[in-house]
Design an enzyme around this catalytic site. Sequence first.
Site, PDB file in Angstrom:
ATOM      1  N   THR A 331       0.803  -1.207   0.000  1.00  0.00           N
ATOM      2  CA  THR A 331       0.000   0.000   0.000  1.00  0.00           C
ATOM      3  C   THR A 331       0.841   1.264   0.000  1.00  0.00           C
ATOM      4  O   THR A 331       1.877   1.348   0.657  1.00  0.00           O
ATOM      5  CB  THR A 331      -0.950   0.019   1.211  1.00  0.00           C
ATOM      6  OG1 THR A 331      -1.650   1.264   1.250  1.00  0.00           O
ATOM      7  CG2 THR A 331      -0.197  -0.142   2.520  1.00  0.00           C
ATOM      8  N   ASP A 332       0.383   2.238  -0.745  1.00  0.00           N
ATOM      9  CA  ASP A 332       0.973   3.562  -0.721  1.00  0.00           C
ATOM     10  C   ASP A 332       0.646   4.196   0.622  1.00  0.00           C
ATOM     11  O   ASP A 332      -0.359   3.857   1.251  1.00  0.00           O
ATOM     12  CB  ASP A 332       0.382   4.391  -1.867  1.00  0.00           C
ATOM     13  CG  ASP A 332       1.005   5.774  -1.949  1.00  0.00           C
ATOM     14  OD1 ASP A 332       2.215   5.880  -1.725  1.00  0.00           O
ATOM     15  OD2 ASP A 332       0.267   6.731  -2.232  1.00  0.00           O
TER      16      ASP A 332
END
Length: 891
Positions: A331-332
């Site tokens: 995930t960013d």
Amino acid sequence: MEIEKLVHQPHQYSLVEILKSTPAVQEGLTSLEAENRLHADGPNVFPTKKPRPLWRIFLGQFASPLIYILLAAGGIALAIGDTRDALFVAIILLINSIIGTTQEKGAQNSALALTRMAETKSMVLRDGYQIEIPSEEIVVGDIVFLESGNKVPADLRLLSSQSLEVDESLLTGESLTVIKEADGVFEEHASLGDRKNMAFTGSLVVRGRATGLVTAVGLQSELGKIVNSLNSEESAGTPLLIRMKKLTHKIAIALLAVTALMALLLFLKGYGYYEVLVFSVALAVSAIPEGLPVALTVALSVASRRMAKRNVIVRKLPAVEALGSCTYIATDKTGTLTVNQMTVQKIVNPEGEEVMVPGSGLDPGKEKLQALHVEELIRCGVLCNEAQLSFHDNKWAGHGDAVDLAFLVLGEKAQIKSPGAGSSIAEIPFEPEHQFAAVLHEASANERILSVKGAVEKLLPMCESMLVKGHKHSIKPDVILQQADKLAEAGYRVLALAGATMKATVGKIENPPAGLVFYGLVGMIDPLRPEAAKAVMQCQRAGIRVSMVTGDHPKTSLAIARELGLAQSMDEVVSGPALKQAQSEEELSRLILNGRVFARVEPQQKLQIVQHLTKNGFFVAVTGDGANDAPALKAANVGVAMGLSGTDVAKETADLIVADDRFSSIVAGVEQGRIVYNNLRKVVYLLISTAAAEILVFILSFIFDTPMPLTAAQILWLNLVTNGIQDIGLAFEPGEGDELDHRPRKPKEPVFDRLMMERVILSAVVIGGMGYWYFHQLIQSGVGIEAARNDLLLFLVIFENLMLGNCRSEEKSIFKLNPLRNKFLLGGAILAQGIHILAMYTPGLGSLLEIGPVPIAEWAHMFAMALVVLVVIEVHKLIKARGIKAQLASS
């Protein structure tokens, strides 16, 4: 040196070299030269992918091995004149394609609505004049002017800059603004975030002004390279499609073998070629789980609609299940786990006392801050400010520097208002060189207030005292620096605030100011979304490994990761430079597999991480909002883009779009994906077990030399009545509530696993064995062949309808499941039974199927015998449950 030589890695050349090679810097390009370059290089735009037309979407629904088998069976039926069977197959295929087309077209329209962009314009120097042109007409060699609020239209080598700060989070993932300077030379392989003399396409100017030389446009820009890479990177296949493809191949092989065997047995019993062909086609159509494509599409459509209620747009139906099957989420951070808005989270007064500030983002919330002993600090931050915060249409909005906005929000929480624009008497704007800002305001007719904020090491020499509980004390620089270091190590961006009360006659500010009173420190951070930590914990509980991939500094990333429960020490943080320095593929894989946080990572490295993870057997989901996430989004098994803050590139690449940007929606998607997969297993179990039972009845009839138990028409009718409605009903089955308590299924685990094989064999033996035994008893007792087939057909209808109870859960007893939980399924079973009973009493249809009424006592007798299949599977569930408990106890 010609400009063309500077286009490649322009950050490594000094400003003197740039200016020498750009003789037109004072006049800009001529209109003719700009037109020629535009014609040669093309417009400064990215090519957009046209949406698939409706007819292509419709035809795409037929691209499945299972559909191919059905088409072949339907074609054979039509070739031998069996239009009834061919029509039956055609109806099934048409229903499937209509459902799939409707869903995919709706998702496509939703995605297009999110990706519309307005045309932008830029100020350039042409023919000696500053003119405004469409950004798409900018060419290499143009001189572009930037100011606060502008979006950078092309890659620029800065020629001059005044207090320039740029938000590059779209490209690098770095949440903090970057201070840019035209002076300076950087190494050829410096990361994008470290190239301080460059401004890149798509970045946003937060503060200051600049001029720059265009060095790359369109696909040649750094953002364009990302877009271009998407055309060559292949998307990983989704787990569902991979598993269904394997299952279909197995079904096809088994079907051919069984059909050939049955045809051979028919020949041996003396049947003619035509009869054998007709019966083989009928048996093949019956044995093929033709309800599976429809059930698959319906299950995915139901899940996508459930997810739409949670603000998740499903662009590709299989992605729903893929998210549930993922074993790894990369995930960013910025805008995904965090709110992408700087927030004052902690205040430290000069004595070291900490005040925690509630809330995050631009919304001050209803909870007011008790600002005891820190009022002067908060007032200083509000006064020394150039941003604007307003409340319109029931929501808060801001304009200006993120740090200034954070102080205005802090003021709202403490009920300290900004005096408004134009109220200052004098000011020193923030400059990178001196690292502070100062503003002078009029407090009364006799007093003026000086407010200063900036870096701790810059403000301390300006201060001669500090404010402690309303009283001035001798300042303690060493103690304050320790406080600042402690905040920095915790991942905060640290600012100091100080001020002074001055006479009304003072009209200017000394640079630097002196004799200030130190008010304290603030710790600012791009905070976590409120639901992010819980969502990550749920993913981990569900057996999904979560890692954070960001362009932020390693220490800042680790601080966020600690809050999320992702990592606890720097040993679990892998930096982009460390990935670059890996000496071999083995070392690179080791770093990636051991990492929990990836910091200072460049776009291509995000792609590299995903590729290594998939190569090592993970089914990877990638979340993100920036263009820098797009290659990884496409290469992953499922890509999830943010709908509000996400770029067009990310949205067009992703399989799912989270319209509200909430990370918790990912968890909802995981849960729905697992529900979908479980429901599809239930459908497969129903279809395969009933088909196997029907085939077993015929095999036993041949083995024991009993007449053919059912006609071709009766086989098709049985298939339609027992599987035509109920399998669709299973697709609507709600979750059992414990989907997130189980680990993901192994990536290579087939749909038709050992558990399902055991259940299929048991069900087929019970239904097929008892069906044949009942038919044989009827024949032996002297009942005519038509009457015996009539009773057998009803017996099998009852049997297979009762099988629905077994299919509703792989683990839970049928007696623990509320029959009203899925009214569609219950209604389908009743409807199917009713249709068959109605057919027995309908003259034309009864004659076609060679069936007739059965006494109620006989029906009740059949129902009682059919209950055996429920008992057998319930016992099997109990045995399996005890086996699992014993394994857990021993481990």
